[in-house]
Scaffold this motif. Structure first.
Motif, mmCIF file in Angstrom:
data_model
loop_
_atom_site.group_PDB
_atom_site.id
_atom_site.type_symbol
_atom_site.label_atom_id
_atom_site.label_comp_id
_atom_site.label_asym_id
_atom_site.label_seq_id
_atom_site.Cartn_x
_atom_site.Cartn_y
_atom_site.Cartn_z
ATOM 1 N N GLU A 67 0.829 -1.201 0.000
ATOM 2 C CA GLU A 67 0.000 0.000 0.000
ATOM 3 C C GLU A 67 0.866 1.255 0.000
ATOM 4 O O GLU A 67 2.011 1.239 0.461
ATOM 5 N N GLN A 68 0.321 2.336 -0.510
ATOM 6 C CA GLN A 68 1.038 3.609 -0.545
ATOM 7 C C GLN A 68 0.977 4.276 0.828
ATOM 8 O O GLN A 68 -0.076 4.374 1.444
ATOM 9 N N THR A 69 2.124 4.699 1.311
ATOM 10 C CA THR A 69 2.192 5.381 2.594
ATOM 11 C C THR A 69 2.215 6.891 2.389
ATOM 12 O O THR A 69 2.393 7.387 1.271
ATOM 13 N N GLU A 70 2.062 7.621 3.486
ATOM 14 C CA GLU A 70 2.009 9.083 3.397
ATOM 15 C C GLU A 70 3.335 9.675 2.953
ATOM 16 O O GLU A 70 3.369 10.685 2.247
ATOM 17 N N ASP A 71 4.445 9.066 3.356
ATOM 18 C CA ASP A 71 5.755 9.616 3.026
ATOM 19 C C ASP A 71 6.359 8.955 1.789
ATOM 20 O O ASP A 71 7.567 9.042 1.573
ATOM 21 N N SER A 72 5.552 8.284 0.992
ATOM 22 C CA SER A 72 6.056 7.612 -0.205
ATOM 23 C C SER A 72 5.293 8.097 -1.421
ATOM 24 O O SER A 72 4.080 8.322 -1.381
ATOM 25 N N SER A 73 6.034 8.263 -2.521
ATOM 26 C CA SER A 73 5.418 8.693 -3.778
ATOM 27 C C SER A 73 5.116 7.528 -4.703
ATOM 28 O O SER A 73 4.639 7.731 -5.820
ATOM 29 N N VAL A 74 5.383 6.292 -4.254
ATOM 30 C CA VAL A 74 5.154 5.099 -5.063
ATOM 31 C C VAL A 74 3.702 4.655 -4.923
ATOM 32 O O VAL A 74 3.177 4.547 -3.821
ATOM 33 N N SER A 75 3.050 4.412 -6.059
ATOM 34 C CA SER A 75 1.667 3.961 -6.047
ATOM 35 C C SER A 75 1.589 2.526 -5.529
ATOM 36 O O SER A 75 2.578 1.791 -5.550
ATOM 37 N N PRO A 76 0.423 2.091 -5.064
ATOM 38 C CA PRO A 76 0.284 0.707 -4.603
ATOM 39 C C PRO A 76 0.637 -0.287 -5.720
ATOM 40 O O PRO A 76 0.362 -0.055 -6.888
ATOM 41 N N PHE A 77 1.260 -1.384 -5.354
ATOM 42 C CA PHE A 77 1.635 -2.402 -6.328
ATOM 43 C C PHE A 77 1.549 -3.771 -5.683
ATOM 44 O O PHE A 77 1.487 -3.896 -4.450
ATOM 45 N N LYS A 78 1.576 -4.811 -6.519
ATOM 46 C CA LYS A 78 1.508 -6.190 -6.060
ATOM 47 C C LYS A 78 2.843 -6.872 -6.325
ATOM 48 O O LYS A 78 3.423 -6.718 -7.389
ATOM 49 N N ARG A 79 3.301 -7.652 -5.342
ATOM 50 C CA ARG A 79 4.552 -8.395 -5.472
ATOM 51 C C ARG A 79 4.234 -9.897 -5.405
ATOM 52 O O ARG A 79 3.673 -10.374 -4.428
ATOM 53 N N PHE A 80 4.609 -10.614 -6.463
ATOM 54 C CA PHE A 80 4.388 -12.053 -6.540
ATOM 55 C C PHE A 80 5.718 -12.776 -6.333
ATOM 56 O O PHE A 80 6.725 -12.426 -6.951
ATOM 57 N N PHE A 81 5.709 -13.801 -5.475
ATOM 58 C CA PHE A 81 6.923 -14.527 -5.111
ATOM 59 C C PHE A 81 6.970 -15.874 -5.829
ATOM 60 O O PHE A 81 6.007 -16.643 -5.789
ATOM 61 N N PHE A 82 8.110 -16.141 -6.473
ATOM 62 C CA PHE A 82 8.362 -17.417 -7.129
ATOM 63 C C PHE A 82 9.509 -18.123 -6.406
ATOM 64 O O PHE A 82 10.463 -17.477 -5.973
ATOM 65 N N LYS A 83 9.420 -19.457 -6.329
ATOM 66 C CA LYS A 83 10.477 -20.224 -5.672
ATOM 67 C C LYS A 83 11.441 -20.790 -6.708
ATOM 68 O O LYS A 83 11.042 -21.357 -7.721
ATOM 69 N N SER A 84 12.740 -20.649 -6.417
ATOM 70 C CA SER A 84 13.787 -21.220 -7.249
ATOM 71 C C SER A 84 14.863 -21.800 -6.340
ATOM 72 O O SER A 84 15.027 -21.349 -5.201
ATOM 73 N N GLN A 85 15.598 -22.799 -6.848
ATOM 74 C CA GLN A 85 16.576 -23.503 -6.029
ATOM 75 C C GLN A 85 17.929 -23.559 -6.716
ATOM 76 O O GLN A 85 18.014 -23.574 -7.947
ATOM 77 N N VAL A 86 18.979 -23.613 -5.894
ATOM 78 C CA VAL A 86 20.351 -23.776 -6.383
ATOM 79 C C VAL A 86 20.552 -25.244 -6.761
ATOM 80 O O VAL A 86 20.228 -26.140 -5.981
ATOM 81 N N ILE A 87 21.110 -25.486 -7.945
ATOM 82 C CA ILE A 87 21.321 -26.844 -8.438
ATOM 83 C C ILE A 87 22.765 -26.995 -8.908
ATOM 84 O O ILE A 87 23.253 -26.219 -9.731
ATOM 85 N N GLY A 88 23.463 -27.998 -8.381
ATOM 86 C CA GLY A 88 24.742 -28.438 -8.917
ATOM 87 C C GLY A 88 25.919 -27.497 -8.749
ATOM 88 O O GLY A 88 26.848 -27.540 -9.551
ATOM 89 N N THR A 89 25.924 -26.671 -7.734
ATOM 90 C CA THR A 89 27.067 -25.796 -7.508
ATOM 91 C C THR A 89 27.117 -25.394 -6.044
ATOM 92 O O THR A 89 26.098 -25.445 -5.331
ATOM 93 N N THR A 90 28.306 -25.014 -5.597
ATOM 94 C CA THR A 90 28.483 -24.541 -4.224
ATOM 95 C C THR A 90 28.974 -23.100 -4.187
ATOM 96 O O THR A 90 29.301 -22.589 -3.121
ATOM 97 N N LYS A 91 29.020 -22.444 -5.354
ATOM 98 C CA LYS A 91 29.478 -21.067 -5.414
ATOM 99 C C LYS A 91 28.788 -20.354 -6.557
ATOM 100 O O LYS A 91 28.717 -20.865 -7.671
ATOM 101 N N LEU A 92 28.279 -19.178 -6.273
ATOM 102 C CA LEU A 92 27.605 -18.358 -7.277
ATOM 103 C C LEU A 92 28.150 -16.937 -7.211
ATOM 104 O O LEU A 92 28.412 -16.418 -6.128
#
Length: 240
Positions: free
Chosen positions: A180-205
């Motif tokens: 939601e938009q707050t009083e001290d923010s100029s950003v309009s309300p927006f929706k954030r969708f979360f996707f799950k991803s996993q690390v495969i086959g490595t120990t360093k990125l």
């Protein structure tokens, strides 16, 4: 065929406007959409058994031993003699506590081996108050991608430089939240969708396009987002 009345024609014209493309003003009024990626590293070693569970397993084993079938001594002697030879294998298990654990190096994947780790970035992102850098997941504002998952893949690819060692779990988001938009923010309300991803086959990125980054457990992650603790506690289910 009966002639249509002027009232029915007006209703058809009104209904037709809903099938046309939305105006830019209407789209802006609905707010933007952000695709965020919960990028996790799965446990590397089996978590330690809880003392209560261990005690129950020990009791169950001893209880079953009372009713086990006893084999003749000659059969047991053959089993014990099998596999004996001149060779010997010196097996030394790897330590569960690594140097990264001792130094509390949260930039390393070689820590908390019996737990899941989640990637957090520190930098500027959409919706941050006054455009200041904040801790956040890899994310991107949806533009013209064919699907929202492609937008999430693009967000993670921009951070890692590629998706060779990643695996997205499903096509649908795992959760969403409305900012939601707050009083001290100029950003309009927006929706954030979360996707799950996993690390495969490595120990360093190699993590880029951010001021800083950390790999944290679920308990540590909640410390970075105290205002969203209830949401993330329900979203990230980790049974140990």
């Amino acid at each position: 065929m009966l002639p249509r009345s002027p009232a029915s024609l007006r209703s058809l014209r009104c209904a037709r406007t809903f099938s046309s493309s939305r105006s830019a003003a209407a789209a802006a009024a609905e707010g933007k959409i952000v695709a965020s990626v919960v990028f996790e590293r799965l446990p590397v070693v089996i978590p330690k058994i809880h003392p209560v569970v261990y005690a129950f397993q020990e009791f169950s084993f001893r209880w079953r031993q009372q009713y086990r079938r006893k084999y003749p001594d000659d059969v047991l002697g053959k089993a014990e003699a099998r596999g004996k030879g001149d060779y010997q294998i010196d097996y030394v298990p790897a330590p569960r506590i690594t140097e990264a654990d001792k130094a509390n190096d949260r930039k390393s994947l070689q820590r908390a081996l019996d737990n899941k780790l989640y990637l957090l970035l520190y930098g500027k992102t959409f919706g941050a108050p006054d455009g200041k850098p904040v801790w956040h997941f890899p994310e991107k504002v949806y533009e013209n991608e064919d699907t929202l998952r492609l937008c999430a893949e693009s967000a993670l690819k921009s951070v890692l430089g590629g998706l060779d060692n990643t695996y997205f779990v499903g096509n649908a988001p795992m959760a969403h939240m409305v900012a939601e938009q707050t009083e001290d923010s100029s950003v309009s309300p927006f929706k954030r969708f979360f996707f799950k991803s996993q690390v495969i086959g490595t120990t360093k990125l190699d993590i880029g396009k951010c001021d800083d980054h950390v790999w944290v457990t679920k308990d540590e992650l909640l410390e970075y987002f105290p205002e969203h603790k209830a949401l993330f506690d329900k979203m990230i289910i980790h049974i140990r």
